[in-house]
Write a protein that holds these residues in place. Structure first.
Motif, PDB file in Angstrom:
ATOM      1  N   PRO A   1     -48.053  -7.728 -15.287  1.00  0.00           N
ATOM      2  CA  PRO A   1     -48.797  -8.379 -14.074  1.00  0.00           C
ATOM      3  C   PRO A   1     -49.174  -7.407 -12.973  1.00  0.00           C
ATOM      4  CG  PRO A   1     -46.344  -8.702 -14.381  1.00  0.00           C
ATOM      5  CD  PRO A   1     -46.746  -8.092 -15.470  1.00  0.00           C
ATOM      6  N   MET A   2     -49.867  -8.028 -11.996  1.00  0.00           N
ATOM      7  CA  MET A   2     -50.256  -7.640 -10.657  1.00  0.00           C
ATOM      8  C   MET A   2     -49.027  -8.045  -9.814  1.00  0.00           C
ATOM      9  SD  MET A   2     -52.949  -5.902 -11.441  1.00  0.00           S
ATOM     10  CE  MET A   2     -53.875  -5.525 -10.034  1.00  0.00           C
ATOM     11  N   VAL A   3     -48.597  -6.932  -9.186  1.00  0.00           N
ATOM     12  CA  VAL A   3     -47.642  -6.847  -7.941  1.00  0.00           C
ATOM     13  C   VAL A   3     -48.189  -6.916  -6.638  1.00  0.00           C
ATOM     14  CG1 VAL A   3     -45.463  -6.101  -6.953  1.00  0.00           C
ATOM     15  CG2 VAL A   3     -45.945  -6.161  -9.735  1.00  0.00           C
ATOM     16  N   VAL A   4     -48.054  -7.968  -5.912  1.00  0.00           N
ATOM     17  CA  VAL A   4     -48.548  -8.109  -4.456  1.00  0.00           C
ATOM     18  C   VAL A   4     -47.606  -7.199  -3.579  1.00  0.00           C
ATOM     19  CG1 VAL A   4     -49.467  -9.307  -2.363  1.00  0.00           C
ATOM     20  CG2 VAL A   4     -50.079  -9.820  -4.899  1.00  0.00           C
ATOM     21  N   ASN A   5     -47.850  -6.224  -3.142  1.00  0.00           N
ATOM     22  CA  ASN A   5     -46.884  -5.287  -2.122  1.00  0.00           C
ATOM     23  C   ASN A   5     -47.131  -5.820  -0.676  1.00  0.00           C
ATOM     24  OD1 ASN A   5     -46.081  -3.508  -4.209  1.00  0.00           O
ATOM     25  ND2 ASN A   5     -48.238  -2.371  -3.831  1.00  0.00           N
ATOM     26  N   LYS A   6     -45.993  -5.710   0.262  1.00  0.00           N
ATOM     27  CA  LYS A   6     -45.936  -6.203   1.543  1.00  0.00           C
ATOM     28  C   LYS A   6     -47.207  -5.979   2.213  1.00  0.00           C
ATOM     29  CE  LYS A   6     -40.973  -6.687   1.881  1.00  0.00           C
ATOM     30  NZ  LYS A   6     -39.745  -6.244   2.533  1.00  0.00           N
ATOM     31  N   ASP A   7     -47.754  -5.032   1.841  1.00  0.00           N
ATOM     32  CA  ASP A   7     -49.096  -4.299   2.850  1.00  0.00           C
ATOM     33  C   ASP A   7     -50.315  -4.954   2.299  1.00  0.00           C
ATOM     34  OD1 ASP A   7     -49.154  -2.646   0.848  1.00  0.00           O
ATOM     35  OD2 ASP A   7     -49.305  -0.803   1.736  1.00  0.00           O
ATOM     36  N   GLY A   8     -50.213  -5.605   1.308  1.00  0.00           N
ATOM     37  CA  GLY A   8     -51.458  -6.240   0.619  1.00  0.00           C
ATOM     38  C   GLY A   8     -51.977  -5.459  -0.666  1.00  0.00           C
ATOM     39  N   THR A   9     -51.636  -4.172  -0.804  1.00  0.00           N
ATOM     40  CA  THR A   9     -51.838  -3.621  -1.926  1.00  0.00           C
ATOM     41  C   THR A   9     -51.360  -4.092  -3.190  1.00  0.00           C
ATOM     42  OG1 THR A   9     -50.037  -1.830  -2.023  1.00  0.00           O
ATOM     43  CG2 THR A   9     -52.087  -1.438  -0.626  1.00  0.00           C
ATOM     44  N   ILE A  10     -51.953  -3.821  -4.310  1.00  0.00           N
ATOM     45  CA  ILE A  10     -51.331  -4.101  -5.626  1.00  0.00           C
ATOM     46  C   ILE A  10     -50.961  -3.131  -6.355  1.00  0.00           C
ATOM     47  CG2 ILE A  10     -52.739  -6.586  -5.697  1.00  0.00           C
ATOM     48  CD1 ILE A  10     -54.887  -5.206  -7.254  1.00  0.00           C
ATOM     49  N   SER A  11     -50.052  -3.473  -7.435  1.00  0.00           N
ATOM     50  CA  SER A  11     -49.691  -2.258  -8.294  1.00  0.00           C
ATOM     51  C   SER A  11     -49.200  -2.971  -9.598  1.00  0.00           C
ATOM     52  CB  SER A  11     -48.391  -1.488  -7.791  1.00  0.00           C
ATOM     53  OG  SER A  11     -47.473  -2.421  -7.404  1.00  0.00           O
ATOM     54  N   ARG A  12     -48.603  -2.538 -10.581  1.00  0.00           N
ATOM     55  CA  ARG A  12     -48.114  -3.053 -11.779  1.00  0.00           C
ATOM     56  C   ARG A  12     -46.978  -2.284 -12.264  1.00  0.00           C
ATOM     57  NH1 ARG A  12     -51.834  -5.770 -14.876  1.00  0.00           N
ATOM     58  NH2 ARG A  12     -54.026  -5.216 -14.424  1.00  0.00           N
TER      59      ARG A  12
END
Length: 101
Positions: A46-57
């Motif tokens: 799944p996609m992970v939304v980081n606190k700064d709005g970027t996404i990661s896995r």
């Protein structure tokens, strides 16, 4: 006799050079996107939304047990929603900040 400073500069140059990507697996993976159909990338997780709005896995998604995946999805859904709501609220409160790159 070799100059110790020259050797030191050579080693420094090696440290500054970033490492390249690993070789793709033999045979590789081919995706046919010419048909216009969607391509599922479920194995990436799944996609992970980081606190700064970027996404990661999640890097170890493919090695997780099914129960771990299920629990992680449950937690991520809640956290991603909270973070997206907070980012939307922040952009509404500070519209000039939302326009900055």
């Amino acid at each position: 006799m070799a100059d110790p400073n020259a050797q030191s500069h050579e080693q420094q140059g090696k440290k500054d050079t970033p490492l390249g990507l690993p070789e793709p697996p033999a045979g590789g993976i081919q995706l046919d996107v010419s048909s216009g159909e969607g391509v599922a990338l479920d194995h990436l997780g799944p996609m992970v939304v980081n606190k700064d709005g970027t996404i990661s896995r999640i890097t170890n998604w493919d090695t997780m047990a099914d129960i771990e995946k299920k629990n992680t999805l449950r937690i991520l859904q809640k956290r991603n929603k909270q973070r997206l709501d907070a980012l939307k609220q922040a952009s509404q409160d500070n519209p000039e900040d939302a326009k900055k790159p």
